[in-house]
Design an enzyme around this catalytic site. Structure first.
Site, mmCIF file in Angstrom:
data_model
loop_
_atom_site.group_PDB
_atom_site.id
_atom_site.type_symbol
_atom_site.label_atom_id
_atom_site.label_comp_id
_atom_site.label_asym_id
_atom_site.label_seq_id
_atom_site.Cartn_x
_atom_site.Cartn_y
_atom_site.Cartn_z
ATOM 1 N N HIS A 149 -2.520 1.434 7.106
ATOM 2 C CA HIS A 149 -2.818 1.216 5.342
ATOM 3 C C HIS A 149 -3.275 2.655 4.924
ATOM 4 O O HIS A 149 -3.628 3.803 5.522
ATOM 5 C CB HIS A 149 -4.340 0.396 5.191
ATOM 6 C CG HIS A 149 -4.516 -0.048 3.925
ATOM 7 N ND1 HIS A 149 -3.744 -1.026 3.196
ATOM 8 C CD2 HIS A 149 -5.268 0.637 2.904
ATOM 9 C CE1 HIS A 149 -4.193 -1.134 1.964
ATOM 10 N NE2 HIS A 149 -5.161 -0.159 1.854
ATOM 11 N N HIS A 205 -5.989 1.802 -4.297
ATOM 12 C CA HIS A 205 -4.838 1.275 -3.291
ATOM 13 C C HIS A 205 -4.324 -0.193 -3.581
ATOM 14 O O HIS A 205 -5.206 -0.615 -4.283
ATOM 15 C CB HIS A 205 -5.615 1.170 -1.822
ATOM 16 C CG HIS A 205 -6.763 0.213 -1.567
ATOM 17 N ND1 HIS A 205 -6.942 -0.301 -0.481
ATOM 18 C CD2 HIS A 205 -7.577 -0.096 -2.360
ATOM 19 C CE1 HIS A 205 -7.873 -1.065 -0.402
ATOM 20 N NE2 HIS A 205 -8.364 -0.983 -1.655
ATOM 21 N N CYS A 238 0.698 -1.346 -0.301
ATOM 22 C CA CYS A 238 0.007 0.166 0.081
ATOM 23 C C CYS A 238 0.962 1.328 0.131
ATOM 24 O O CYS A 238 0.782 2.248 -0.704
ATOM 25 C CB CYS A 238 -1.013 -0.104 1.226
ATOM 26 S SG CYS A 238 -0.182 0.150 2.762
#
Length: 362
Positions: A325, A337, A277
């Site tokens: 994240h 993402h 990520c």
């Protein structure tokens, strides 16, 4: 006749058993009873153990539902993401320490060459003095196996001539400089070793979490697995993506993220063929000329915080309380993402995960 019948009706008499024989009979009956009891207990325990071994509770546990599996798998992926960010941070530190160690080793080599040249100069000076009638005690001490003895003598230079004093002082400076660099290199090497140990531990944690998630997923049918995994948004980059971005750098980051759609998630990866990520957001903004740090918990400090209502394409959106994240906002409540293993880079709503904060890189 009567007497005969009467005699037949008499109860048959048995001689009394000896005292020892009675005890033996009772002991045998007791032993048989004990053996029977032990056998029954053993069978009962074996049955209980078999059930306990099956589910750990004494009765068969119900098979988890797909929803329960999804919940646990999502938790394992999130835990693996936390470990991945710690791994990324440790790797960044290890890379920096490795580069610093290499630089220090090169610097130590250069300074050692200068030290050896200074020592050779002192050797020439000592040879000249010997030929002219002896070696000055100052130089003789400097040429010894332990020059630190000389450095510890604060009054030595006062006894030497001006030219000789300068040569000896130069040697002393270089000796101290080499030792300082070598000490720094040694400390850096120790730091690198500790950081590499952290890397190994985080790698083990990540692999275990991902293996556990895969084992749970393997208990589902293929149809159940497809149902619990959202389909990737096939949308391409909108025509006004660049116009919506607050600046050209953000527009480049958005375009890069769209071009990465469909590429696999690989923990620790920064592109160009795979990403995790924070690796995706780092690479996206790098394409716009902005250097972001490696991890989610450092990227969040790469620019001013942005209120959720003020989000613009290119902003970094962070999730979970531990900031584990990150995605790249693209407008309309969506982001691009890299979710987790098995889920390629995709478009997703920012409401898909617990929103934590947003940053606009500067």
């Amino acid at each position: 006749m009567t007497a005969t019948v009467a005699s037949h009706r008499k109860t048959k008499q048995h001689p009394p058993a000896p005292l020892g024989g009675a005890r033996t009979a009772r002991t045998a009956r007791t032993a048989r009873t004990a053996r029977t009891a032990r056998t029954a207990a053993a069978l009962a325990l074996a049955g209980a153990a078999g059930v306990a071994a099956f589910d750990g509770t004494g009765q068969a546990a119900p098979r988890p539902t797909p929803a329960q599996v999804k919940g646990r798998v999502d938790a394992l992926y999130q835990e693996a993401e936390v470990a991945t960010q710690h791994y990324n941070g440790a790797k960044e530190q290890a890379d920096a320490a490795r580069a610093e160690l290499s630089r220090l080793q090169d610097e130590a080599a250069r300074r050692t060459q200068k030290l050896n040249a200074a020592k050779a100069q002192l050797g020439t000076m000592a040879g000249n003095q010997y030929r002219s009638g002896g070696v000055d005690p100052t130089v003789r001490l400097m040429m010894s196996a332990d020059p630190q003895r000389y450095l510890d003598g604060a009054t030595i230079l006062e006894r030497a001539g001006s030219h000789q004093a300068n040569a000896v002082a130069g040697y002393a400076r270089r000796l101290g400089s080499v030792r300082q660099i070598r000490d720094r290199a040694e400390a850096t090497a120790e730091r690198l070793e500790r950081t590499e140990g952290t890397l190994r531990r985080q790698r083990v944690t990540i692999v275990r979490k991902l293996d556990s998630a895969e084992a749970l997923l393997n208990r589902l049918t293929e149809q159940q697995r497809r149902r619990m995994t959202p389909e990737a948004d096939p949308s391409g980059a909108p025509d006004d993506a660049g116009a919506q971005a607050p600046n050209s750098r953000a527009a480049h980051a958005v375009s890069f993220a769209y071009a990465a759609l469909g590429k696999p998630y690989v923990w620790g990866a920064t592109g160009p063929s795979a990403f995790d990520c924070s690796g995706l957001t780092q690479a996206a903004w790098k394409s716009g000329g902005v250097s972001l740090p490696r991890t989610t918990y450092t990227q969040i400090g790469s620019g001013p915080r942005i209120d959720r209502s003020q989000l613009a394409p290119g902003d970094l959106v962070f999730f979970y309380s531990g900031i584990s994240h990150v995605g790249l906002y693209i407008g309309d409540g969506k982001m691009i993402h890299a979710p987790h293993p098995g889920a390629p880079v995709r478009i997703a709503p920012i409401d898909e995960m617990p929103f934590a904060a947003a940053t606009r890189p500067a």
